[in-house]
Design an enzyme around this catalytic site. Structure first.
Site, PDB file in Angstrom:
ATOM      1  N   HIS A  51     -45.858  15.041  17.881  1.00 14.30           N
ATOM      2  CA  HIS A  51     -46.166  14.141  16.772  1.00 14.30           C
ATOM      3  C   HIS A  51     -46.881  12.913  17.327  1.00 14.30           C
ATOM      4  CE1 HIS A  51     -42.925  15.593  13.692  1.00 14.30           C
ATOM      5  NE2 HIS A  51     -43.511  16.610  14.314  1.00 14.30           N
ATOM      6  N   GLU A  53     -46.331   9.763  16.927  1.00 10.47           N
ATOM      7  CA  GLU A  53     -45.438   8.731  17.453  1.00 10.47           C
ATOM      8  C   GLU A  53     -44.948   9.078  18.862  1.00 10.47           C
ATOM      9  OE1 GLU A  53     -44.184   9.084  12.999  1.00 10.47           O
ATOM     10  OE2 GLU A  53     -45.181  10.333  14.486  1.00 10.47           O
ATOM     11  N   CYS A  81     -40.361  10.658  11.006  1.00 13.09           N
ATOM     12  CA  CYS A  81     -39.388  11.719  10.762  1.00 13.09           C
ATOM     13  C   CYS A  81     -38.134  11.452  11.615  1.00 13.09           C
ATOM     14  CB  CYS A  81     -40.008  13.071  11.110  1.00 13.09           C
ATOM     15  SG  CYS A  81     -40.204  13.340  12.900  1.00 13.09           S
ATOM     16  N   CYS A  84     -38.952  11.385  15.468  1.00 15.14           N
ATOM     17  CA  CYS A  84     -39.743  10.224  15.874  1.00 15.14           C
ATOM     18  C   CYS A  84     -38.958   8.926  15.732  1.00 15.14           C
ATOM     19  CB  CYS A  84     -41.041  10.173  15.080  1.00 15.14           C
ATOM     20  SG  CYS A  84     -42.137  11.554  15.496  1.00 15.14           S
TER      21      CYS A  84
END
Length: 148
Positions: A51, A53, A81, A84
């Site tokens: 991801h 992040e 999420c 993250c």
């Protein structure tokens, strides 16, 4: 909060979109300077953890030679999420500014409050809705094109 950093995160999201990745971008800032930029790379890497992040946190940690990002701020185009949000807290990022809210899995405030959970060893302040329309439209248009 500086809008120029969110605009850089949006540029990262557009890079992801051009690569047929979910258009999420993140920028990490320390002392007013960008120390990391990243976007989603899950399709390219075939890694569930790739991801924006996480990618940005990894870059920032390597740059600073430390897993602690005390005093850093993250600008990200969508509410983090669970994975993250946990990484953000673990890295000790001081504040997150995000664009679009994620009603199904957002972990700043939409679904859970991981960033500010009193049971964790660190809390991360946050502010949502930064460049909301732009960030939301990026995601909506991407997924709409996938459904065609």
């Amino acid at each position: 909060m500086e809008i120029k950093f969110m605009k850089q995160a949006i540029r990262q999201a557009l890079i992801a979109k051009d690569k047929d990745e979910v258009p999420v971008g993140a920028v990490i800032v320390l002392d007013g300077k960008v120390i990391a930029r990243a976007h989603n790379t899950m399709e390219k890497t075939q890694l569930a953890t790739a991801h924006a992040e996480i990618n940005a946190i990894n870059k920032a940690c390597k740059k600073l030679k430390s897993w602690r990002l005390n005093g850093a701020e993250m600008y990200v185009t969508v509410e983090p999420c669970p994975m993250c949000a946990g990484a953000i807290v673990n890295a000790r990022i001081s504040k997150v500014y995000f664009g679009a809210y994620e009603q199904k899995s957002g972990c700043a405030e939409s679904k859970y409050s991981v960033l500010t959970d009193s049971g964790l060893n660190h809390k991360t302040d946050f502010e949502g809705g930064i460049e909301l329309e732009t960030c939301s439209n990026l995601l909506k248009s991407y997924f709409k094109s996938k459904r065609k």
